[in-house]
Design a protein around this motif. Structure first.
Motif, PDB file in Angstrom:
ATOM      1  N   ALA A   1       2.568  -0.924   3.914  1.00 31.23           N
ATOM      2  CA  ALA A   1       3.748  -1.237   4.725  1.00 31.23           C
ATOM      3  C   ALA A   1       3.753  -0.413   6.013  1.00 31.23           C
ATOM      4  CB  ALA A   1       5.020  -0.984   3.921  1.00 31.23           C
ATOM      5  N   ASP A   2       3.499   0.879   5.900  1.00 33.15           N
ATOM      6  CA  ASP A   2       3.467   1.747   7.082  1.00 33.15           C
ATOM      7  C   ASP A   2       2.356   1.337   8.044  1.00 33.15           C
ATOM      8  OD1 ASP A   2       5.572   3.170   6.026  1.00 33.15           O
ATOM      9  OD2 ASP A   2       4.332   4.824   5.292  1.00 33.15           O
ATOM     10  N   ASP A   3       1.194   1.005   7.502  1.00 31.69           N
ATOM     11  CA  ASP A   3       0.033   0.618   8.308  1.00 31.69           C
ATOM     12  C   ASP A   3       0.289  -0.678   9.082  1.00 31.69           C
ATOM     13  OD1 ASP A   3      -2.595   0.813   9.297  1.00 31.69           O
ATOM     14  OD2 ASP A   3      -3.378  -0.400   7.657  1.00 31.69           O
ATOM     15  N   LEU A   4       0.940  -1.634   8.428  1.00 35.55           N
ATOM     16  CA  LEU A   4       1.167  -2.937   9.057  1.00 35.55           C
ATOM     17  C   LEU A   4       2.518  -3.048   9.763  1.00 35.55           C
ATOM     18  CD1 LEU A   4      -0.291  -5.254   6.253  1.00 35.55           C
ATOM     19  CD2 LEU A   4      -1.398  -4.496   8.369  1.00 35.55           C
ATOM     20  N   GLY A   5       3.340  -2.018   9.650  1.00 30.11           N
ATOM     21  CA  GLY A   5       4.645  -2.028  10.322  1.00 30.11           C
ATOM     22  C   GLY A   5       5.637  -3.008   9.698  1.00 30.11           C
ATOM     23  N   ILE A   6       5.553  -3.169   8.376  1.00 31.94           N
ATOM     24  CA  ILE A   6       6.492  -4.030   7.662  1.00 31.94           C
ATOM     25  C   ILE A   6       7.132  -3.225   6.536  1.00 31.94           C
ATOM     26  CG2 ILE A   6       5.285  -6.187   8.226  1.00 31.94           C
ATOM     27  CD1 ILE A   6       3.890  -6.077   5.534  1.00 31.94           C
ATOM     28  N   SER A   7       8.154  -3.793   5.896  1.00 39.85           N
ATOM     29  CA  SER A   7       8.822  -3.053   4.829  1.00 39.85           C
ATOM     30  C   SER A   7       8.013  -3.117   3.543  1.00 39.85           C
ATOM     31  CB  SER A   7      10.227  -3.607   4.581  1.00 39.85           C
ATOM     32  OG  SER A   7      10.168  -4.795   3.821  1.00 39.85           O
ATOM     33  N   ARG A   8       8.257  -2.153   2.682  1.00 42.77           N
ATOM     34  CA  ARG A   8       7.589  -2.112   1.394  1.00 42.77           C
ATOM     35  C   ARG A   8       7.972  -3.330   0.561  1.00 42.77           C
ATOM     36  NH1 ARG A   8       7.795  -1.798  -3.125  1.00 42.77           N
ATOM     37  NH2 ARG A   8       8.373  -0.543  -4.810  1.00 42.77           N
ATOM     38  N   TYR A   9       9.196  -3.795   0.722  1.00 43.58           N
ATOM     39  CA  TYR A   9       9.656  -4.972  -0.021  1.00 43.58           C
ATOM     40  C   TYR A   9       8.916  -6.232   0.426  1.00 43.58           C
ATOM     41  CZ  TYR A   9      13.174  -1.637  -1.375  1.00 43.58           C
ATOM     42  OH  TYR A   9      13.791  -0.517  -1.860  1.00 43.58           O
ATOM     43  N   THR A  10       8.580  -6.302   1.704  1.00 42.30           N
ATOM     44  CA  THR A  10       7.796  -7.431   2.204  1.00 42.30           C
ATOM     45  C   THR A  10       6.409  -7.403   1.580  1.00 42.30           C
ATOM     46  OG1 THR A  10       9.024  -7.422   4.284  1.00 42.30           O
ATOM     47  CG2 THR A  10       6.899  -8.551   4.281  1.00 42.30           C
TER      48      THR A  10
END
Length: 120
Positions: A31-40
């Motif tokens: 999530a951090d690497d791709l700039g999205i939420s962990r839930y996504t």
């Protein structure tokens, strides 16, 4: 009819996440690497699992490496056994080269137990 024999096609985002998870990244790291939420990431992983008819990260890793490196899923039991024996042989050879400690964890534990017995 079951789709397990067919090759699943992942979207670009699903492929990005599958690759990172296969290499051992956590959902938070992805999530951090791709700039999205962990839930996504969690939701996309569920979709991947449904497409591939799997339920575990280990299965996802095996699927990703097999498809990426062109390893057949349809190996006969004999070929699988031979492959497993070769890998086990490489492991044993590597352990024997490293100070002849076949199982370093056990060897260390035995050494510590001997030290404790001597001190008692």
């Amino acid at each position: 009819m079951d789709n397990r024999g067919s090759i699943a096609v992942l979207t670009g985002r699903e492929s990005q996440i599958a690759e990172r998870i296969a290499w051992g990244a956590s959902q938070k790291e992805v999530a951090d690497d791709l700039g999205i939420s962990r839930y996504t990431v969690d939701n996309i992983l569920r979709k991947i699992y449904q497409k591939l008819h799997i339920g575990k990260i280990n299965e996802l890793s095996a699927w990703w490496f097999c498809t990426t490196f062109g390893i057949s899923f349809d190996l006969s039991p004999l070929k699988r056994s031979i492959g497993a024996l070769c890998l086990a042989g490489l492991f044993v050879a590597g352990e024997m080269v490293n100070d002849w400690q076949f199982c370093r964890y056990r060897a260390e534990r035995v050494r510590i137990e001997r030290i404790i017995r001597i001190k008692e």
